[in-house]
Design an enzyme around this catalytic site. Structure first.
Site, mmCIF file in Angstrom:
data_model
loop_
_atom_site.group_PDB
_atom_site.id
_atom_site.type_symbol
_atom_site.label_atom_id
_atom_site.label_comp_id
_atom_site.label_asym_id
_atom_site.label_seq_id
_atom_site.Cartn_x
_atom_site.Cartn_y
_atom_site.Cartn_z
ATOM 1 C CG ASP A 110 -1.893 1.097 1.298
ATOM 2 O OD1 ASP A 110 -2.149 1.721 0.256
ATOM 3 O OD2 ASP A 110 -2.396 1.398 2.397
ATOM 4 C CB THR A 111 2.158 3.581 2.592
ATOM 5 O OG1 THR A 111 2.651 2.674 3.590
ATOM 6 C CG2 THR A 111 0.738 4.002 2.940
ATOM 7 C CD1 TRP A 184 -6.622 -12.191 6.075
ATOM 8 C CD2 TRP A 184 -6.229 -13.522 4.314
ATOM 9 N NE1 TRP A 184 -5.761 -11.533 5.247
ATOM 10 C CE2 TRP A 184 -5.486 -12.321 4.165
ATOM 11 C CE3 TRP A 184 -6.119 -14.500 3.320
ATOM 12 C CZ2 TRP A 184 -4.672 -12.076 3.056
ATOM 13 C CZ3 TRP A 184 -5.307 -14.252 2.241
ATOM 14 C CH2 TRP A 184 -4.599 -13.064 2.110
ATOM 15 C CD GLU A 185 -8.761 -8.081 6.030
ATOM 16 O OE1 GLU A 185 -7.619 -7.627 6.140
ATOM 17 O OE2 GLU A 185 -9.591 -7.631 5.212
HETATM 18 P P1 5GP Z 1 1.849 -0.516 3.789
HETATM 19 O O1 5GP Z 1 1.077 0.774 3.832
HETATM 20 O O2 5GP Z 1 2.979 -0.478 4.748
HETATM 21 O O3 5GP Z 1 2.285 -0.852 2.374
HETATM 22 O O4 5GP Z 1 0.861 -1.667 4.250
HETATM 23 C C1 5GP Z 1 0.708 -1.950 5.601
HETATM 24 C C2 5GP Z 1 -0.337 -2.955 5.881
HETATM 25 O O5 5GP Z 1 -1.598 -2.309 5.811
HETATM 26 C C3 5GP Z 1 -0.478 -4.147 4.962
HETATM 27 O O6 5GP Z 1 0.409 -5.194 5.250
HETATM 28 C C4 5GP Z 1 -1.922 -4.548 5.287
HETATM 29 O O7 5GP Z 1 -1.974 -5.324 6.455
HETATM 30 C C5 5GP Z 1 -2.588 -3.217 5.513
HETATM 31 N N1 5GP Z 1 -3.304 -2.778 4.315
HETATM 32 C C6 5GP Z 1 -2.932 -1.829 3.438
HETATM 33 N N2 5GP Z 1 -3.840 -1.719 2.459
HETATM 34 C C7 5GP Z 1 -4.800 -2.641 2.721
HETATM 35 C C8 5GP Z 1 -6.000 -3.029 2.048
HETATM 36 O O8 5GP Z 1 -6.390 -2.508 0.986
HETATM 37 N N3 5GP Z 1 -6.736 -4.007 2.618
HETATM 38 C C9 5GP Z 1 -6.364 -4.599 3.775
HETATM 39 N N4 5GP Z 1 -7.158 -5.554 4.257
HETATM 40 N N5 5GP Z 1 -5.216 -4.294 4.433
HETATM 41 C C10 5GP Z 1 -4.452 -3.320 3.900
#
Ligand code: 5GP
Length: 203
Positions: A110-111, A184-185
């Site tokens: 995501d980020t 899984w959620e």
């Molecule tokens: P990051 O922002 O560091 O790339 O993602 C961090 C975490 O946020 C991911 O591992 C995930 O657990 C959660 N996350 C980010 N985007 C989503 C999404 O669209 N759906 C879900 N269920 N979790 C997300």
């Protein structure tokens, strides 16, 4: 309003199967699953990789990182701001990673903060381990230690952290900046799958 995209277990399984030939060419010998979302993808990935590579005993190790999930003792401001370790590889982390082709597995980029954190911390463990080896051996050992990343979904958006441009990076699918609802959620998996099928039919 944030758009949601429901994904089913079968969607995920099929995205992983489709990604396997590319990942097999990277030929990982250790999967590092980021929990909890990376656990199921890593397990499925192992099934396919065992089939097509020589690594019949491909290991999965787990780390726990949290950005969005409240962790006991975390202030509200910290949530979503920084990555918090909830589980790590243990005192032999660097030893485990050294000389291996490691593949970090998560469900979604995501980020990118989580992946950035995982990679840089694992690399630090490798550097610490290298200090235990004679200086003359370090360059070769460092060279033999590889990292790559696999995510089921990569969101097409501005990232808040970077990964090295030459890092082997594999994504099952690239999606817009939507919120992914993972199976899984779900509390009721039949209902989740029904909604997912209806969403697909209407698109
Ligand atoms: P990051 O922002 O560091 O790339 O993602 C961090 C975490 O946020 C991911 O591992 C995930 O657990 C959660 N996350 C980010 N985007 C989503 C999404 O669209 N759906 C879900 N269920 N979790 C997300």
């Amino acid at each position: 309003m944030v758009q949601h995209l429901r994904v089913t277990y079968n969607d995920i399984h099929n995205l992983i199967r489709k990604s396997t030939p590319e990942i097999a060419s990277y030929n990982p010998d250790l999967l590092v699953a980021i929990g909890g979302g990376g656990f199921f993808p890593a397990r499925v990935m192992r099934t396919f990789l065992r089939e097509v590579t020589e690594h019949k005993a491909l290991q999965i190790q787990a780390i726990g990182l949290s950005l969005y999930e409240p962790v006991e003792g975390t202030s509200a401001e910290q949530i979503g701001q920084e990555v918090i370790r909830t589980q790590w590889l243990g005192p032999d982390s660097g030893k485990l990673l050294l000389g291996r082709r490691n593949l970090i597995v998560d469900e979604v980029d995501d980020t990118r903060k989580t992946l950035h954190y995982a990679l840089s911390e694992l690399q630090k463990d490798v550097e610490d381990e290298l200090l235990k080896h004679p200086e003359s051996e370090r360059a070769a050992l460092r060279e033999a230690t590889k990292f790559g990343v696999f995510v089921v979904h990569n969101k097409n958006k501005a990232k808040l952290a970077e990964l090295p441009s030459d890092l082997p990076y594999f994504a099952g699918a690239t999606v817009e900046d939507v919120w992914l609802d993972y199976p899984w959620e779900a509390m009721d998996i039949e209902e989740h799958d029904r909604h997912a099928a209806a969403d697909k039919a209407s698109n």
